[in-house]
Scaffold this motif. Structure first.
Motif, mmCIF file in Angstrom:
data_model
loop_
_atom_site.group_PDB
_atom_site.id
_atom_site.type_symbol
_atom_site.label_atom_id
_atom_site.label_comp_id
_atom_site.label_asym_id
_atom_site.label_seq_id
_atom_site.Cartn_x
_atom_site.Cartn_y
_atom_site.Cartn_z
ATOM 1 N N TYR A 80 0.848 -1.185 0.000
ATOM 2 C CA TYR A 80 0.000 0.000 0.000
ATOM 3 C C TYR A 80 0.881 1.232 0.000
ATOM 4 O O TYR A 80 2.112 1.153 0.145
ATOM 5 N N TRP A 109 -0.491 4.030 -6.139
ATOM 6 C CA TRP A 109 -1.117 3.023 -7.019
ATOM 7 C C TRP A 109 -0.154 1.860 -7.265
ATOM 8 O O TRP A 109 0.284 1.587 -8.382
ATOM 9 N N ASP A 159 -13.342 1.480 -10.651
ATOM 10 C CA ASP A 159 -12.387 0.457 -10.217
ATOM 11 C C ASP A 159 -12.977 -0.944 -10.149
ATOM 12 O O ASP A 159 -12.949 -1.597 -9.097
ATOM 13 N N LEU A 177 -11.757 0.636 -3.785
ATOM 14 C CA LEU A 177 -10.653 -0.159 -4.299
ATOM 15 C C LEU A 177 -10.670 -1.575 -3.743
ATOM 16 O O LEU A 177 -9.804 -1.990 -2.978
ATOM 17 N N SER A 224 -10.268 -0.084 1.011
ATOM 18 C CA SER A 224 -9.949 1.118 1.770
ATOM 19 C C SER A 224 -11.208 1.680 2.413
ATOM 20 O O SER A 224 -12.286 1.643 1.829
ATOM 21 N N TYR A 282 -3.491 3.880 2.315
ATOM 22 C CA TYR A 282 -4.232 4.064 1.071
ATOM 23 C C TYR A 282 -4.139 2.837 0.199
ATOM 24 O O TYR A 282 -3.029 2.322 -0.037
ATOM 25 N N ASP A 283 -5.296 2.400 -0.335
ATOM 26 C CA ASP A 283 -5.305 1.359 -1.358
ATOM 27 C C ASP A 283 -4.580 0.132 -0.829
ATOM 28 O O ASP A 283 -4.072 0.090 0.267
#
Length: 336
Positions: A53, A85, A234, A285, A298, A330-331
């Motif tokens: 992440y 990302w 997504d 995501l 997330s 994040y993500d």
């Protein structure tokens, strides 16, 4: 998520029935089959998962990994750029991610597609190298790259002239081929089917962003969702090929127009869209486990993605996996 500013301005303000009928595939286009010590569902089947992440520390987004107990390792730490990302190759040898400059608005720190460069490195962060600069292909923006299931190709979105399209390159980001065929509308958020033969993506239908699939050469586009009051981003195929999970912005009337977001899924057998989790948070995501039983995602409240959670594919057993009050997570991508 490939953000399009147009969506925020024109987002529909009310929710719709989560069981809306979706457009079906015909018979010839069938799809192949802070507590950091969580209780693991499904007999501990996730116990060997590592999460990759990005996280904002000291004002910069960089890349880390952690096991499910919160034992963290730095992967890419660059004090001069934002890194975001991250996607792990199928053979678990290589990572790809985007790098963009500092000193941008907070909204663009990890969505700065207009200044993004695609990078790769070994799984531990060694041997970092730039693979696509915007100038390489005369793109004005790029984002959301992901690996094909066999690791030999990448799919991504890029902006050429006035619209976003979908491109496929080789595994090193070379020889791009635009596969999206409609040049008058934006495409976003592509990823692969489990057998590598189809691409799932988001595309505008009027003012709505809907989930579609097409063959990997861009032929036979088929719209799956038909949600008047959702914007769908997504999409990711379950490894068993049965469902596609995606995030949906279902209202903008909260958190200074940031809105509320649900994780939803489309089922190919029933041809229905249903909620996995829909609450007051921004959930996004969705990333499937290899056995298709669980989804990592997330979770944020009013703006910043602060936590990584897990839920089973039918919406039960919600757990917070990574959380820290001093910085956000994040993500994520998974290594099992």
């Amino acid at each position: 998520m490939l953000k399009v500013t147009f969506i925020l301005i024109f987002g529909i303000l009310t929710s719709c029935n989560s069981d809306d009928k979706a457009i079906s595939l015909d018979d010839n286009t069938s799809i192949p089959n802070e507590d950091n010590s969580p209780n693991l569902p499904n007999g501990g089947s996730d116990e060997n998962i590592e999460l990759f992440y990005y996280s904002k520390r000291n004002g910069v987004n960089n890349i880390y990994k952690s096991d499910l107990n919160g034992n963290e390792t730095s992967i890419i730490v660059d004090s001069n750029n934002h890194d975001w990302w991250i996607r792990v190759s199928p053979n678990k040898q290589t990572i790809l991610w985007y790098k963009s400059p500092l000193n941008v608005s907070s909204d663009n720190e990890f969505n700065n597609y207009e200044q993004a460069a695609l990078w790769m490195a070994n799984l531990d962060g060694s041997n970092p190298r730039k693979v696509i600069d915007l100038d390489d292909y005369k793109w004005s923006a790029q984002g959301v790259a992901d690996w094909s299931p066999d690791g030999t190709e990448l799919v991504m979105a890029a902006k050429e002239q006035n619209n976003w399209g979908i491109y496929i390159t080789d595994q090193n980001g070379q020889n791009p081929v635009r596969i999206s065929q409609d040049t008058n509308v934006d495409y976003a958020d592509p990823s692969w089917s489990p057998d590598g033969q189809k691409i799932v993506f988001s595309k505008f239908v009027g003012l709505n962003l809907e989930v579609h699939v097409m063959n990997m050469d861009g032929t036979d586009e088929i719209q799956l969702t038909n949600d008047d009051a959702f914007q769908n981003y997504d999409p990711y195929w379950s490894p068993d090929g049965k469902e596609i999970a995606f995030e949906s912005k279902w209202t903008i009337l909260d958190c200074f127009l940031l809105g509320k977001w649900a994780i939803r899924k489309y089922n190919f057998d029933t041809q229905q869209t249903t909620d996995v989790i829909k609450d007051d948070n921004r959930n996004g995501l969705a990333r499937w486990t290899n056995n298709s039983e669980n989804i990592y995602f997330s979770i944020s409240v009013c703006g910043d993605f602060a936590r990584i959670g897990r839920i089973n594919r039918d919406g039960g057993d919600v757990e917070i996996i990574l959380e820290d009050s001093t910085f956000p997570y994040y993500d994520c991508d998974l290594v099992e």
